[in-house]
Design a protein around this motif. Structure first.
Motif, PDB file in Angstrom:
ATOM      1  N   VAL A  15     -45.620 -32.476 -11.395  1.00 49.65           N
ATOM      2  CA  VAL A  15     -44.636 -31.492 -10.956  1.00 49.65           C
ATOM      3  C   VAL A  15     -43.895 -30.934 -12.167  1.00 49.65           C
ATOM      4  O   VAL A  15     -43.453 -31.701 -13.026  1.00 49.65           O
ATOM      5  CB  VAL A  15     -43.632 -32.143  -9.978  1.00 49.65           C
ATOM      6  CG1 VAL A  15     -42.587 -31.143  -9.522  1.00 49.65           C
ATOM      7  CG2 VAL A  15     -44.354 -32.742  -8.793  1.00 49.65           C
ATOM      8  N   ARG A  19     -40.377 -27.438  -9.732  1.00 51.08           N
ATOM      9  CA  ARG A  19     -40.775 -28.212  -8.543  1.00 51.08           C
ATOM     10  C   ARG A  19     -42.072 -27.695  -7.932  1.00 51.08           C
ATOM     11  O   ARG A  19     -42.262 -27.706  -6.727  1.00 51.08           O
ATOM     12  CB  ARG A  19     -39.656 -28.236  -7.510  1.00 51.08           C
ATOM     13  CG  ARG A  19     -38.421 -28.946  -7.993  1.00 51.08           C
ATOM     14  CD  ARG A  19     -37.413 -29.121  -6.890  1.00 51.08           C
ATOM     15  NE  ARG A  19     -36.344 -29.968  -7.322  1.00 51.08           N
ATOM     16  CZ  ARG A  19     -35.102 -29.554  -7.536  1.00 51.08           C
ATOM     17  NH1 ARG A  19     -34.789 -28.288  -7.355  1.00 51.08           N
ATOM     18  NH2 ARG A  19     -34.183 -30.397  -7.929  1.00 51.08           N
ATOM     19  N   ARG A  20     -42.963 -27.256  -8.801  1.00 52.44           N
ATOM     20  CA  ARG A  20     -44.285 -26.802  -8.375  1.00 52.44           C
ATOM     21  C   ARG A  20     -45.307 -27.785  -8.913  1.00 52.44           C
ATOM     22  O   ARG A  20     -45.099 -28.432  -9.927  1.00 52.44           O
ATOM     23  CB  ARG A  20     -44.533 -25.371  -8.834  1.00 52.44           C
ATOM     24  CG  ARG A  20     -43.501 -24.421  -8.170  1.00 52.44           C
ATOM     25  CD  ARG A  20     -43.613 -23.003  -8.567  1.00 52.44           C
ATOM     26  NE  ARG A  20     -44.786 -22.308  -8.101  1.00 52.44           N
ATOM     27  CZ  ARG A  20     -44.966 -21.819  -6.875  1.00 52.44           C
ATOM     28  NH1 ARG A  20     -44.070 -21.981  -5.958  1.00 52.44           N
ATOM     29  NH2 ARG A  20     -46.070 -21.167  -6.578  1.00 52.44           N
ATOM     30  N   VAL A  21     -46.436 -27.873  -8.224  1.00 51.47           N
ATOM     31  CA  VAL A  21     -47.455 -28.886  -8.506  1.00 51.47           C
ATOM     32  C   VAL A  21     -48.657 -28.252  -9.207  1.00 51.47           C
ATOM     33  O   VAL A  21     -49.132 -27.182  -8.813  1.00 51.47           O
ATOM     34  CB  VAL A  21     -47.898 -29.571  -7.192  1.00 51.47           C
ATOM     35  CG1 VAL A  21     -49.009 -30.571  -7.443  1.00 51.47           C
ATOM     36  CG2 VAL A  21     -46.714 -30.247  -6.516  1.00 51.47           C
ATOM     37  N   LEU A 103     -47.010 -39.807  -8.735  1.00 51.67           N
ATOM     38  CA  LEU A 103     -46.219 -38.590  -8.870  1.00 51.67           C
ATOM     39  C   LEU A 103     -45.514 -38.648 -10.209  1.00 51.67           C
ATOM     40  O   LEU A 103     -44.970 -39.695 -10.583  1.00 51.67           O
ATOM     41  CB  LEU A 103     -45.183 -38.502  -7.742  1.00 51.67           C
ATOM     42  CG  LEU A 103     -44.130 -37.403  -7.857  1.00 51.67           C
ATOM     43  CD1 LEU A 103     -44.780 -36.026  -7.720  1.00 51.67           C
ATOM     44  CD2 LEU A 103     -43.049 -37.602  -6.802  1.00 51.67           C
ATOM     45  N   ARG A 105     -43.260 -36.149 -13.381  1.00 48.04           N
ATOM     46  CA  ARG A 105     -42.674 -34.907 -13.884  1.00 48.04           C
ATOM     47  C   ARG A 105     -43.337 -34.526 -15.204  1.00 48.04           C
ATOM     48  O   ARG A 105     -43.529 -35.368 -16.073  1.00 48.04           O
ATOM     49  CB  ARG A 105     -41.185 -35.083 -14.122  1.00 48.04           C
ATOM     50  CG  ARG A 105     -40.423 -35.319 -12.862  1.00 48.04           C
ATOM     51  CD  ARG A 105     -38.955 -34.963 -12.986  1.00 48.04           C
ATOM     52  NE  ARG A 105     -38.197 -35.511 -11.877  1.00 48.04           N
ATOM     53  CZ  ARG A 105     -38.267 -35.105 -10.624  1.00 48.04           C
ATOM     54  NH1 ARG A 105     -39.069 -34.114 -10.318  1.00 48.04           N
ATOM     55  NH2 ARG A 105     -37.563 -35.669  -9.676  1.00 48.04           N
ATOM     56  N   TRP A 128     -49.600 -23.403 -10.838  1.00 49.14           N
ATOM     57  CA  TRP A 128     -48.541 -24.247 -10.290  1.00 49.14           C
ATOM     58  C   TRP A 128     -48.238 -23.725  -8.895  1.00 49.14           C
ATOM     59  O   TRP A 128     -47.998 -22.524  -8.721  1.00 49.14           O
ATOM     60  CB  TRP A 128     -47.296 -24.183 -11.175  1.00 49.14           C
ATOM     61  CG  TRP A 128     -47.534 -24.713 -12.557  1.00 49.14           C
ATOM     62  CD1 TRP A 128     -47.873 -23.996 -13.668  1.00 49.14           C
ATOM     63  CD2 TRP A 128     -47.475 -26.077 -12.964  1.00 49.14           C
ATOM     64  NE1 TRP A 128     -48.027 -24.834 -14.744  1.00 49.14           N
ATOM     65  CE2 TRP A 128     -47.777 -26.125 -14.348  1.00 49.14           C
ATOM     66  CE3 TRP A 128     -47.201 -27.284 -12.312  1.00 49.14           C
ATOM     67  CZ2 TRP A 128     -47.802 -27.308 -15.079  1.00 49.14           C
ATOM     68  CZ3 TRP A 128     -47.227 -28.458 -13.042  1.00 49.14           C
ATOM     69  CH2 TRP A 128     -47.527 -28.470 -14.398  1.00 49.14           C
ATOM     70  N   PRO A 131     -45.670 -27.416  -3.225  1.00 45.78           N
ATOM     71  CA  PRO A 131     -46.342 -28.615  -2.700  1.00 45.78           C
ATOM     72  C   PRO A 131     -46.831 -28.460  -1.265  1.00 45.78           C
ATOM     73  O   PRO A 131     -47.865 -29.032  -0.898  1.00 45.78           O
ATOM     74  CB  PRO A 131     -45.285 -29.714  -2.801  1.00 45.78           C
ATOM     75  CG  PRO A 131     -44.101 -29.136  -3.452  1.00 45.78           C
ATOM     76  CD  PRO A 131     -44.341 -27.699  -3.727  1.00 45.78           C
ATOM     77  N   ILE A 157     -39.906 -34.700  -5.062  1.00 40.10           N
ATOM     78  CA  ILE A 157     -40.200 -33.516  -5.883  1.00 40.10           C
ATOM     79  C   ILE A 157     -38.928 -32.704  -6.047  1.00 40.10           C
ATOM     80  O   ILE A 157     -38.598 -32.232  -7.081  1.00 40.10           O
ATOM     81  CB  ILE A 157     -41.325 -32.661  -5.265  1.00 40.10           C
ATOM     82  CG1 ILE A 157     -42.629 -33.455  -5.279  1.00 40.10           C
ATOM     83  CG2 ILE A 157     -41.467 -31.333  -5.961  1.00 40.10           C
ATOM     84  CD1 ILE A 157     -43.765 -32.800  -4.544  1.00 40.10           C
TER      85      ILE A 157
END
Length: 157
Positions: A15, A19-21, A103, A105, A128, A131, A157
């Motif tokens: 992430v 806050r994008r995956v 998970l 960062r 990105w 989620p 997240i």
């Protein structure tokens, strides 16, 4: 199929500060056009966390120093291969995968991403994403795993 074991696997939900995956677009012609998070097999004797970070580095070029691990799924998640891949993928040794997910960062920038860090590369592009969009991007037979991951990690997240 029920007699075959699951392939041990580790994956990483990375992430960014927005806050994008991270997802990569698969090069594999069987799954080209779909996007997935970094993941892969656990080597014999390898710790699950080490495997997840190794796969992340191999598929994205992102060094472990640029990642803060936040969480791990409490139990592995499983998926079965569809009939057309059963007996084909992984030389027919497995019915699907048992996946341990982490998970973390991302502490770096997009300049730290190198999709060609491993030969051969797994992804030809990355992006990105929100989620909640993850289950719609993955191949259909892995969607339940991605739904479970979103449910497990969304609050973190």
């Amino acid at each position: 199929m029920n007699d075959l074991p699951y392939r041990p696997c580790a994956g990483f939900m990375l992430v960014n500060s927005d806050r994008r995956v991270f997802v990569g677009q698969r090069i594999d012609p069987r799954t080209h056009g779909f996007w997935q998070m970094p993941q892969g097999g656990i080597d014999p004797g390898e710790e699950v966390r080490d495997a997840a970070l190794r796969e992340l580095a191999e598929e994205t070029g992102i060094a472990e120093a640029l990642v803060e691990v936040i969480a791990k799924t409490p139990a592995p998640l499983h998926y079965d291969l569809p009939p057309d891949l059963l007996g084909v993928a992984w030389k027919g040794k497995y019915r699907g995968q048992e996946q341990h997910w982490f998970l973390g960062r991302f502490l770096g920038s997009d300049a730290d991403i190198d999709l060609e860090a491993h030969d051969p590369p797994e992804f030809n592009a990355y992006r990105w994403v929100d989620p909640l969009a993850l289950p719609d991007l993955i191949v259909p037979f892995k969607r339940d795993v991605y739904r479970a991951l979103v449910d497990e990690f969304l609050d973190l997240i």
